[in-house]
Design an enzyme around this catalytic site. Structure first.
Site, PDB file in Angstrom:
ATOM      1  NE  ARG A  46       3.699   9.903   4.663  1.00  0.00           N
ATOM      2  CZ  ARG A  46       4.422  10.939   4.251  1.00  0.00           C
ATOM      3  NH1 ARG A  46       4.069  12.151   4.619  1.00  0.00           N
ATOM      4  NH2 ARG A  46       5.473  10.774   3.474  1.00  0.00           N
ATOM      5  CG  HIS A  97      10.493   6.014  10.832  1.00  0.00           C
ATOM      6  ND1 HIS A  97      10.635   7.071   9.966  1.00  0.00           N
ATOM      7  CD2 HIS A  97      10.115   4.958  10.066  1.00  0.00           C
ATOM      8  CE1 HIS A  97      10.348   6.675   8.729  1.00  0.00           C
ATOM      9  NE2 HIS A  97      10.034   5.393   8.764  1.00  0.00           N
ATOM     10  CG  HIS A 146       6.330   4.080  10.736  1.00  0.00           C
ATOM     11  ND1 HIS A 146       6.092   2.844  11.290  1.00  0.00           N
ATOM     12  CD2 HIS A 146       5.816   4.034   9.483  1.00  0.00           C
ATOM     13  CE1 HIS A 146       5.482   2.080  10.402  1.00  0.00           C
ATOM     14  NE2 HIS A 146       5.290   2.767   9.305  1.00  0.00           N
ATOM     15  CD  GLU A 180       0.361   4.292   4.742  1.00  0.00           C
ATOM     16  OE1 GLU A 180       1.566   4.562   4.959  1.00  0.00           O
ATOM     17  OE2 GLU A 180      -0.592   4.946   5.235  1.00  0.00           O
ATOM     18  CG  ASP A 232      -0.141  -0.233   2.532  1.00  0.00           C
ATOM     19  OD1 ASP A 232       1.085  -0.003   2.559  1.00  0.00           O
ATOM     20  OD2 ASP A 232      -0.769  -0.656   3.519  1.00  0.00           O
ATOM     21  CD  GLU A 257       0.573  -6.731   3.190  1.00  0.00           C
ATOM     22  OE1 GLU A 257       1.074  -7.301   4.169  1.00  0.00           O
ATOM     23  OE2 GLU A 257       0.834  -5.540   2.880  1.00  0.00           O
TER      24      GLU A 257
END
Length: 373
Positions: free
Chosen positions: A218, A248, A216, A135, A99, A121
């Site tokens: 967003r 990260h 991590h 994503e 994604d 996936e």
């Protein structure tokens, strides 16, 4: 004699590389395919670590990573960069994973050229277009025109059927991340030096219950990340607990975590770990706190409970099976659920022993056989 089909695998981040290298190995070893690889460099150092340990040598490297670039700028460079590689290679099939922006742009560039797309996936859905962001949109875009949908679980396959994807195009394979984890744990067993870099911190925290942390996403930047940092600080105050947190590289993560957690004796803020060392962290951890997708799949394979610091998950199978629990980014809930697992052996054992729904380590072989059919 039938000529091998040219197949181009496109990926660019560390998680993609981990989930794609077993498939790249399988394709390269199969005489039915002329296998090529294009990496975008959406992640750079973290991507290269996986390529090196997996002995993957890309045929094309776009090297597109730039600090703090916007999503639209990255998308534009990915779409035109991957498109140029497709014009050179002219593959019969393009394979993308998951994604990411690289996956979405790789698939879209292939679609523009009427090249069939295989989506590894496929079918993960949270049901919220903004969680995870971006994503959820990326994978829905790929799913709208892929020819082969390699769903890791029956739940993912059902999500695709609800979107009116042709059932004949959906193949439940398990997740290639389990293939990768089996591969790397076998390598570490044979070559312990691959993960020896964690020995000093493991020795430092010997006898304590180790909590592994990754964060991590967003959508957690800002208040969510601050709440996660505050929760970790409070958890660090518990008796006999130590925290190992590979932080990260994104400054939106590093700045907040450093401000809250630097200097605590029982918290190790580490640079991002390469794949062998991350597998070793999963092995020594008592439990994992994460907002990552992959950790929700990997940790249960080693019998480690996962507390998911997100409001939604596109991997509900883990929650349903009992290997994972959603805790969001609420500081009090993160702390309370961590306390519960550390203080209630029965609750811990129920999660640790639950069946991992994400695969048996044979997903790559199944995908290759479908593509060759």
């Amino acid at each position: 004699m039938k000529l091998p089909r040219k197949i181009l695998s496109v990926f660019g981040t560390r998680p993609e590389a981990i989930k794609m290298f077993p498939l790249c190995h399988a394709l390269a070893a199969d005489e039915r395919f002329d296998a090529r690889i294009c990496v975008s460099g959406q992640h750079r150092g973290m991507l290269d670590q996986v390529l090196e340990i997996a002995n993957i040598r890309p045929d094309h490297d776009l090297d597109l990573m730039k600090p703090d670039q916007s999503l639209d700028a990255l998308t534009a460079k990915l779409l035109t960069g991957i498109g140029a590689i497709l014009d050179i290679e002219q593959p019969d099939i393009v394979v993308v994973q998951g994604d990411t922006a690289t996956a979405m742009c790789g698939a879209l560039a292939a679609y523009y050229r009427k090249i069939p797309v295989a989506h590894v996936e496929a079918g993960l859905r949270s049901g919220d277009i903004h969680h995870p962001w971006p994503e959820e949109a990326n994978r829905k875009i790929v799913g709208s025109f892929a020819r082969w949908h390699f769903a890791p679980t029956e739940t993912a396959a059902a999500a695709l059927r609800r979107e009116n994807v042709d059932p004949g195009a959906i193949h439940v394979t398990g997740n290639t991340v389990i293939d990768a984890l089996h591969w790397i744990t076998a390598r570490i067993a044979d070559e312990p030096e691959l993960a020896a870099g964690l020995a000093p911190v493991a020795q430092r925290f010997a006898g304590r219950r180790v909590i592994g942390v990754t964060s991590h996403r967003r959508e957690n930047f800002g208040d969510g990340m601050a709440a996660i940092a505050a929760a970790i600080r409070e958890i660090a105050e518990l008796d006999n607990v130590a925290i190992i947190f590979p932080v990260h590289l994104n400054p939106n993560v590093r700045r907040i975590m450093a401000a809250e957690l630097d200097g605590l004796d029982n918290v190790a803020l580490l640079e991002p770990l390469d794949y062998p060392h991350f597998a070793r962290l999963l092995d020594i951890a008592t439990l994992m706190l994460t907002d990552s997708g992959g950790v929700q799949e990997e940790a249960p394979a080693l019998g480690k409970p996962v507390l998911v610091m997100r409001e939604t998950t596109e991997r509900p199978e883990g929650v349903e099976a009992g290997t994972a629990r959603l805790v969001g980014t609420d500081r009090q809930r993160i702390v309370a659920e961590t306390r519960r697992l550390l203080g209630d052996p029965e609750a811990y054992a129920a999660m640790a022993r639950a069946h991992n729904p994400f695969g048996d380590g044979k997903a790559s072989r199944r995908i290759v056989d479908v593509l060759a059919g």
